[in-house]
Motif scaffolding. Sequence first.
Motif, mmCIF file in Angstrom:
data_model
loop_
_atom_site.group_PDB
_atom_site.id
_atom_site.type_symbol
_atom_site.label_atom_id
_atom_site.label_comp_id
_atom_site.label_asym_id
_atom_site.label_seq_id
_atom_site.Cartn_x
_atom_site.Cartn_y
_atom_site.Cartn_z
ATOM 1 N N ARG A 161 0.831 -1.206 0.000
ATOM 2 C CA ARG A 161 0.000 0.000 0.000
ATOM 3 C C ARG A 161 0.870 1.262 0.000
ATOM 4 O O ARG A 161 1.997 1.241 0.457
ATOM 5 N N GLY A 162 0.298 2.326 -0.519
ATOM 6 C CA GLY A 162 1.026 3.587 -0.586
ATOM 7 C C GLY A 162 1.942 3.702 -1.781
ATOM 8 O O GLY A 162 2.728 4.653 -1.869
ATOM 9 N N GLN A 163 1.857 2.756 -2.727
ATOM 10 C CA GLN A 163 2.733 2.763 -3.906
ATOM 11 C C GLN A 163 1.967 3.073 -5.199
ATOM 12 O O GLN A 163 2.510 2.928 -6.292
ATOM 13 N N GLY A 164 0.715 3.455 -5.077
ATOM 14 C CA GLY A 164 -0.074 3.800 -6.257
ATOM 15 C C GLY A 164 -0.728 2.629 -6.961
ATOM 16 O O GLY A 164 -1.306 2.794 -8.043
ATOM 17 N N LEU A 165 -0.667 1.441 -6.354
ATOM 18 C CA LEU A 165 -1.226 0.264 -7.026
ATOM 19 C C LEU A 165 -2.750 0.292 -7.067
ATOM 20 O O LEU A 165 -3.356 -0.201 -8.023
ATOM 21 N N GLY A 166 -3.376 0.863 -6.035
ATOM 22 C CA GLY A 166 -4.830 0.984 -6.042
ATOM 23 C C GLY A 166 -5.286 1.858 -7.198
ATOM 24 O O GLY A 166 -6.246 1.531 -7.914
ATOM 25 N N THR A 167 -4.592 2.971 -7.392
ATOM 26 C CA THR A 167 -4.899 3.857 -8.510
ATOM 27 C C THR A 167 -4.711 3.148 -9.838
ATOM 28 O O THR A 167 -5.554 3.237 -10.742
ATOM 29 N N GLU A 168 -3.624 2.396 -9.954
ATOM 30 C CA GLU A 168 -3.305 1.736 -11.224
ATOM 31 C C GLU A 168 -4.319 0.663 -11.586
ATOM 32 O O GLU A 168 -4.779 0.582 -12.734
ATOM 33 N N ILE A 169 -4.684 -0.165 -10.618
ATOM 34 C CA ILE A 169 -5.595 -1.265 -10.958
ATOM 35 C C ILE A 169 -7.020 -0.761 -11.137
ATOM 36 O O ILE A 169 -7.767 -1.263 -11.991
ATOM 37 N N LEU A 170 -7.422 0.282 -10.382
ATOM 38 C CA LEU A 170 -8.751 0.857 -10.581
ATOM 39 C C LEU A 170 -8.843 1.503 -11.959
ATOM 40 O O LEU A 170 -9.842 1.324 -12.675
ATOM 41 N N ALA A 171 -7.803 2.244 -12.349
ATOM 42 C CA ALA A 171 -7.794 2.865 -13.677
ATOM 43 C C ALA A 171 -7.875 1.811 -14.774
ATOM 44 O O ALA A 171 -8.591 1.985 -15.773
ATOM 45 N N ALA A 172 -7.154 0.705 -14.606
ATOM 46 C CA ALA A 172 -7.180 -0.356 -15.610
ATOM 47 C C ALA A 172 -8.581 -0.937 -15.762
ATOM 48 O O ALA A 172 -9.064 -1.167 -16.881
#
Length: 268
Positions: A209-220
């Motif tokens: 967490r805190g590495q932008g992975l939530g943003t990346e997978i949600l955007a995908a």
Amino acid sequence: MAITGADSLMLANSPHGDLPMVRRLEAVGFRAWPAASVVYDGSWQVRLTGGHPSKRLNCVVPLDPSDYHDADIRLEKARKKFAHYGRQLVIRETPLSPRPLIDRLDEAGWVCIETVSVMTADLAAIDFSETLAHLPTHDIGRFIDASLAVHGADPAIKPAMAEIVSAIKPTTGLFLMENPGEGPAAVTICVQDNDLAGIQDLAVAEERRGQGLGTEILAAALRWARISGARVAWLQVGETNKAAIALYQRFGFREAYQYHYWRKDETA
């Protein structure tokens, strides 16, 4: 210009939700996360899934504000059915629930144990130019193993999860991010139901967490949904999950309505 069903979702402003919009989002929500057993008592939907503890899969959902007759008898009937599954009866209150029923629960010592926000976003308004594209996997077993690992969930629920995911009838994208040798990092499910796309099961491994992975997978997932023809995205998030809500708001998600889980206070 004619207003479509998707447009009406974006135009609703009532803090309690526009009831036709609520009905549509409830319907797609049921299809996006199907319970193993669904029966109706009048307009009350009784949802049970023996192998999975999710409240969304194990609750009674009243779907008509006027359907309150014989409430005590129906609650007792539902209680016995839930007890047969080894579960305590849970009522899910939405804007479609009869107000007298909720008042009766309150008077009888029931307590609200969780509040969930249903949020929507206009997919056409999201800028994906600085996000990475990821294709969904078709390997349900691999995805479920990753989901259980990311959530830190009990592996014993794997068969139930497989049954749930396999039972989703609308077009479904299973998104998984992982690096070889490091294990799964993030997962989500996107269910495209005509012009609506539902985000389910989004999670990032605690150590990532805190590495932008939530943003990346949600955007995908949202990019895939838009390319596939969806116009509006929706999701459900607990009101105490401030980090997730902040993420969703950055993508333009706004609250459409709330729902609440009620359970009898056995200590009262």
